[in-house]
Design a protein around this motif. Sequence first.
Motif, PDB file in Angstrom:
ATOM      1  N   ALA A   1      70.926 -99.134  31.878  1.00  0.00           N
ATOM      2  CA  ALA A   1      71.328 -99.709  30.592  1.00  0.00           C
ATOM      3  C   ALA A   1      70.675 -98.900  29.485  1.00  0.00           C
ATOM      4  O   ALA A   1      69.473 -98.628  29.547  1.00  0.00           O
ATOM      5  N   ILE A   2      71.467 -98.499  28.490  1.00  0.00           N
ATOM      6  CA  ILE A   2      70.896 -97.755  27.350  1.00  0.00           C
ATOM      7  C   ILE A   2      71.393 -98.353  26.044  1.00  0.00           C
ATOM      8  O   ILE A   2      72.534 -98.806  25.939  1.00  0.00           O
ATOM      9  N   PHE A   3      70.505 -98.344  25.034  1.00  0.00           N
ATOM     10  CA  PHE A   3      70.887 -98.787  23.703  1.00  0.00           C
ATOM     11  C   PHE A   3      71.663 -97.686  22.992  1.00  0.00           C
ATOM     12  O   PHE A   3      71.298 -96.508  23.075  1.00  0.00           O
ATOM     13  N   LEU A   4      72.703 -98.054  22.265  1.00  0.00           N
ATOM     14  CA  LEU A   4      73.399 -97.119  21.388  1.00  0.00           C
ATOM     15  C   LEU A   4      72.874 -97.308  19.964  1.00  0.00           C
ATOM     16  O   LEU A   4      72.179 -98.287  19.671  1.00  0.00           O
ATOM     17  N   ALA A   5      73.218 -96.379  19.074  1.00  0.00           N
ATOM     18  CA  ALA A   5      72.645 -96.391  17.725  1.00  0.00           C
ATOM     19  C   ALA A   5      73.008 -97.653  16.953  1.00  0.00           C
ATOM     20  O   ALA A   5      72.237 -98.128  16.120  1.00  0.00           O
ATOM     21  N   ASP A   6      74.182 -98.234  17.218  1.00  0.00           N
ATOM     22  CA  ASP A   6      74.607 -99.417  16.455  1.00  0.00           C
ATOM     23  C   ASP A   6      74.116-100.724  17.077  1.00  0.00           C
ATOM     24  O   ASP A   6      74.504-101.811  16.646  1.00  0.00           O
TER      25      ASP A   6
ATOM     26  N   PRO B   1      75.713 -84.041  11.729  1.00  0.00           N
ATOM     27  CA  PRO B   1      75.078 -84.894  10.721  1.00  0.00           C
ATOM     28  C   PRO B   1      73.560 -84.758  10.872  1.00  0.00           C
ATOM     29  O   PRO B   1      73.078 -84.268  11.901  1.00  0.00           O
ATOM     30  N   ASP B   2      72.810 -85.173   9.853  1.00  0.00           N
ATOM     31  CA  ASP B   2      71.346 -85.104   9.960  1.00  0.00           C
ATOM     32  C   ASP B   2      70.915 -85.820  11.237  1.00  0.00           C
ATOM     33  O   ASP B   2      71.463 -86.867  11.600  1.00  0.00           O
ATOM     34  N   THR B   3      69.932 -85.237  11.908  1.00  0.00           N
ATOM     35  CA  THR B   3      69.537 -85.745  13.231  1.00  0.00           C
ATOM     36  C   THR B   3      68.046 -86.071  13.245  1.00  0.00           C
ATOM     37  O   THR B   3      67.293 -85.642  12.367  1.00  0.00           O
TER      38      THR B   3
ATOM     39  N   ARG C   1      80.844 -86.322  33.334  1.00  0.00           N
ATOM     40  CA  ARG C   1      81.972 -86.882  32.584  1.00  0.00           C
ATOM     41  C   ARG C   1      81.464 -87.263  31.199  1.00  0.00           C
ATOM     42  O   ARG C   1      80.324 -87.715  31.067  1.00  0.00           O
ATOM     43  N   TYR C   2      82.334 -87.127  30.194  1.00  0.00           N
ATOM     44  CA  TYR C   2      81.868 -87.571  28.882  1.00  0.00           C
ATOM     45  C   TYR C   2      82.903 -88.422  28.179  1.00  0.00           C
ATOM     46  O   TYR C   2      84.106 -88.278  28.376  1.00  0.00           O
ATOM     47  N   PHE C   3      82.361 -89.362  27.391  1.00  0.00           N
ATOM     48  CA  PHE C   3      83.152 -90.415  26.760  1.00  0.00           C
ATOM     49  C   PHE C   3      82.714 -90.562  25.315  1.00  0.00           C
ATOM     50  O   PHE C   3      81.520 -90.448  25.013  1.00  0.00           O
ATOM     51  N   GLU C   4      83.664 -90.844  24.440  1.00  0.00           N
ATOM     52  CA  GLU C   4      83.325 -91.138  23.051  1.00  0.00           C
ATOM     53  C   GLU C   4      83.356 -92.658  22.873  1.00  0.00           C
ATOM     54  O   GLU C   4      84.281 -93.318  23.322  1.00  0.00           O
TER      55      GLU C   4
ATOM     56  N   PHE D   1      73.511 -90.142  29.431  1.00  0.00           N
ATOM     57  CA  PHE D   1      72.797 -89.457  28.343  1.00  0.00           C
ATOM     58  C   PHE D   1      73.604 -89.694  27.065  1.00  0.00           C
ATOM     59  O   PHE D   1      74.806 -89.434  27.041  1.00  0.00           O
ATOM     60  N   TYR D   2      72.938 -90.152  26.023  1.00  0.00           N
ATOM     61  CA  TYR D   2      73.659 -90.577  24.818  1.00  0.00           C
ATOM     62  C   TYR D   2      73.265 -89.721  23.623  1.00  0.00           C
ATOM     63  O   TYR D   2      72.083 -89.435  23.414  1.00  0.00           O
ATOM     64  N   ASP D   3      74.260 -89.315  22.839  1.00  0.00           N
ATOM     65  CA  ASP D   3      74.011 -88.564  21.607  1.00  0.00           C
ATOM     66  C   ASP D   3      74.388 -89.452  20.418  1.00  0.00           C
ATOM     67  O   ASP D   3      75.571 -89.673  20.158  1.00  0.00           O
ATOM     68  N   PRO D   4      73.393 -89.985  19.695  1.00  0.00           N
ATOM     69  CA  PRO D   4      73.691 -90.912  18.597  1.00  0.00           C
ATOM     70  C   PRO D   4      74.442 -90.251  17.444  1.00  0.00           C
ATOM     71  O   PRO D   4      75.119 -90.920  16.676  1.00  0.00           O
ATOM     72  N   ASP D   5      74.334 -88.923  17.313  1.00  0.00           N
ATOM     73  CA  ASP D   5      74.984 -88.225  16.186  1.00  0.00           C
ATOM     74  C   ASP D   5      76.494 -88.148  16.364  1.00  0.00           C
ATOM     75  O   ASP D   5      77.245 -88.174  15.399  1.00  0.00           O
ATOM     76  N   THR D   6      76.952 -88.010  17.611  1.00  0.00           N
ATOM     77  CA  THR D   6      78.391 -87.857  17.853  1.00  0.00           C
ATOM     78  C   THR D   6      78.992 -89.088  18.542  1.00  0.00           C
ATOM     79  O   THR D   6      80.208 -89.161  18.726  1.00  0.00           O
ATOM     80  N   SER D   7      78.141 -90.045  18.937  1.00  0.00           N
ATOM     81  CA  SER D   7      78.572 -91.232  19.707  1.00  0.00           C
ATOM     82  C   SER D   7      79.249 -90.833  21.012  1.00  0.00           C
ATOM     83  O   SER D   7      80.189 -91.486  21.465  1.00  0.00           O
ATOM     84  N   VAL D   8      78.773 -89.755  21.601  1.00  0.00           N
ATOM     85  CA  VAL D   8      79.307 -89.336  22.906  1.00  0.00           C
ATOM     86  C   VAL D   8      78.281 -89.687  23.992  1.00  0.00           C
ATOM     87  O   VAL D   8      77.082 -89.452  23.810  1.00  0.00           O
ATOM     88  N   VAL D   9      78.762 -90.281  25.078  1.00  0.00           N
ATOM     89  CA  VAL D   9      77.908 -90.553  26.238  1.00  0.00           C
ATOM     90  C   VAL D   9      78.327 -89.619  27.368  1.00  0.00           C
ATOM     91  O   VAL D   9      79.514 -89.520  27.694  1.00  0.00           O
ATOM     92  N   TYR D  10      77.352 -88.899  27.916  1.00  0.00           N
ATOM     93  CA  TYR D  10      77.591 -88.007  29.054  1.00  0.00           C
ATOM     94  C   TYR D  10      77.065 -88.726  30.295  1.00  0.00           C
ATOM     95  O   TYR D  10      75.929 -89.210  30.293  1.00  0.00           O
ATOM     96  N   VAL D  11      77.884 -88.802  31.323  1.00  0.00           N
ATOM     97  CA  VAL D  11      77.494 -89.547  32.527  1.00  0.00           C
ATOM     98  C   VAL D  11      77.409 -88.578  33.706  1.00  0.00           C
ATOM     99  O   VAL D  11      78.399 -87.926  34.050  1.00  0.00           O
ATOM    100  N   CYS D  12      76.205 -88.474  34.276  1.00  0.00           N
ATOM    101  CA  CYS D  12      75.977 -87.547  35.396  1.00  0.00           C
ATOM    102  C   CYS D  12      75.611 -88.372  36.625  1.00  0.00           C
ATOM    103  O   CYS D  12      74.656 -89.150  36.577  1.00  0.00           O
ATOM    104  N   GLY D  13      76.344 -88.201  37.697  1.00  0.00           N
ATOM    105  CA  GLY D  13      76.004 -88.910  38.931  1.00  0.00           C
ATOM    106  C   GLY D  13      75.020 -88.086  39.747  1.00  0.00           C
ATOM    107  O   GLY D  13      75.172 -86.878  39.868  1.00  0.00           O
TER     108      GLY D  13
END
Length: 486
Positions: free
Chosen positions: A226-231, A365-367, A293-296, A274-286
Motif C-alpha cells: 500500500a502506498i500513499f499518493l500525493a492527493d 513541475p517543481d519537485t 507496467r506503468y499506469f497514470e 513505485f510512484y512519481d507524484p510529479d506525473t501521477s504515474v505508478v510503475y509496477v514491478c513484479g
Amino acid sequence: MSFRKVVRQSKFRHVFGQPVKNDQCYEDIRVSRVTWDSTFCAVNPKFLAVIVEASGGGAFMVLPLNKTGRIDKAYPTVCGHTGPVLDIDWCPHNDEVIASGSEDCTVMVWQIPENGLVSPLTEPVVVLEGHTKRVGIITWHPTARNVLLSAGCDNVVLIWNVGTAEELYRLDTLHPDLIYNVSWNRNGSLFCTACKDKRMRIIDPRRGTLVAEREKAHEGARPMRAIFLADGKVFTTGFSRMSERQLALWDPENLEEPMALQELDSSNGALLPFYDPDTSVVYVCGKGDSSIRYFEITNEPPYIHFLNTFTSKEPQRGMGSMPKRGLEVNKCEIARFYKLHERKCEPIVMTVPRKSDLFQDDLYPDTAGPEAALEAEEWVSGQDADPILISLREAYVPSKPRDLKVSRRNVLSDSRPASSSRPGTSTSTATPAVATPSGSLTGAEEAGKLEEILQKLRALQALIKEQGDRITRLEEQLGRMENGDA
C-alpha cells in the motif's frame, strides 16, 4: 450512428523504456539471495546501493553512479551488521546518509564518504536498538530531518530521531501480524501499512491511533503493498482469492469499496509499486517478472489508466528508483529504474519523446528537493509541512550536504528517571543533529553576520530571477524563429 472510440489525451501515453548499453551497467555484483520482498536496491543522485551476499554477516555495496562496468570482487562494502541486511533507504535530505535494517534486529545509519568507499565501512554513525526480531522495513520521513521509521518481524513500528539516537514513538498494538510495507503520505503526518492479516491501515504516528482501515483490501493470501499518493488516496497491489494479481485505488474517507480495481495476471511474484507524484504515474514491478507496467492515476473514472509495459528477457530480483532530481531533464527522462539481475544491476531509462531541445515545463513541475522542511522536534511538536520544492530548469545542482552528527543527551545531567533515558526508550524530543560552529560570537557580531548573509542571498536571488527572465525571453525568441514568425 457510428461511434468513434475516443483515445484519452495524455502526454505520458508514449513513455517508453530503454535499458542502457552494457558498458553502463554494474557487472559482477553478487545480489543478495535472502528471501524477503524488499527492493534490495536504493539509489539517489550520487550513489547506487545494493544489498549483496556476505559471508558471516550482512553487507551492502555503495557505488558512485559513474562507477559502471565490472566491479572488483574486493570492492569495499558497508558491513557492520551481524545478520543479513533486509532493507536500505537513502536519506531524502542528505545524499551521503543511508539507513539499513537487518536480521540482527538492529537499524544502522551510515555516513558514506563524499567520493564513495575506499575501505570497508564497519562503523555506523548510530545503531538503533529497539526491535526484538529482524528489521525488514526502513523508510525516512519525507519532510522532517533525521526522522526514521523502522518495522520489524515483531510487528512493531518504531519511529526514531536519528540525530539523538532516541526512540520517539513505539506502535506495538496496531498490527497483529507481519507488516509487508509502510508508506508515508506527502507531508509525513500519516503513514499507511499493508499487513499479513490482509488489512490496509492508515495510522497517525504521533497520536499512535488508527485513522482508517480496510479488511481484505485484497482477498488473496500472498503479500500486498500500500502506498500513499500525493492527493491522499492510497494505491494498493495484491492478489485476488483466485491468486490473480490486482491493483486498487482507495479513498481514505470511504474505504467501503475501492475507487478502482484491476486484475493484471496470474503470476505469483509480489508487485512492488513505485510512484512519481510529479506525473501521477505508478510503475509496477513484479518480483521475478521481466516487465515494468506503468499506469497514470487521474481524477476521473476509471482512475487507473494503463499506459504501457516495458519488457526485457531477464527476470528482476529487485529494483531501485531514482529521485526526480537525479534525472537527465535535457533528454526528457521522467523515470530511471535500477533493475537487479543475479549478478548485475541494469539501469532502465523511461523517456517521453519530444522534438524540441528546450526545457519541457509540463514534464518537470517543481519537485521535492533535498532540503528538510522541518526539524525532528518541530514534527514531534505537531507541525506538518509539504516537501520544499525545487525547479529542474537549471538541471538541478546539489547543495553540499552536512554531515550527520548524533548528539546524545547526557544521562547524568538529565532530570528524567534513569529508566527512560536510555537511547531507544525515550519518547521525548531532544536537540537536533546540527553541527555547531566553533568559537562563539557576540549578539551584535552575530546580527551583523546574519545581515551580511541575507544581503548576499537577496543579491543572488535577484541575479537568478534576472537570468531566468532572460532565458525565458531567449526561449520565446527561439520558438518564434523555429515557427517562422521572426
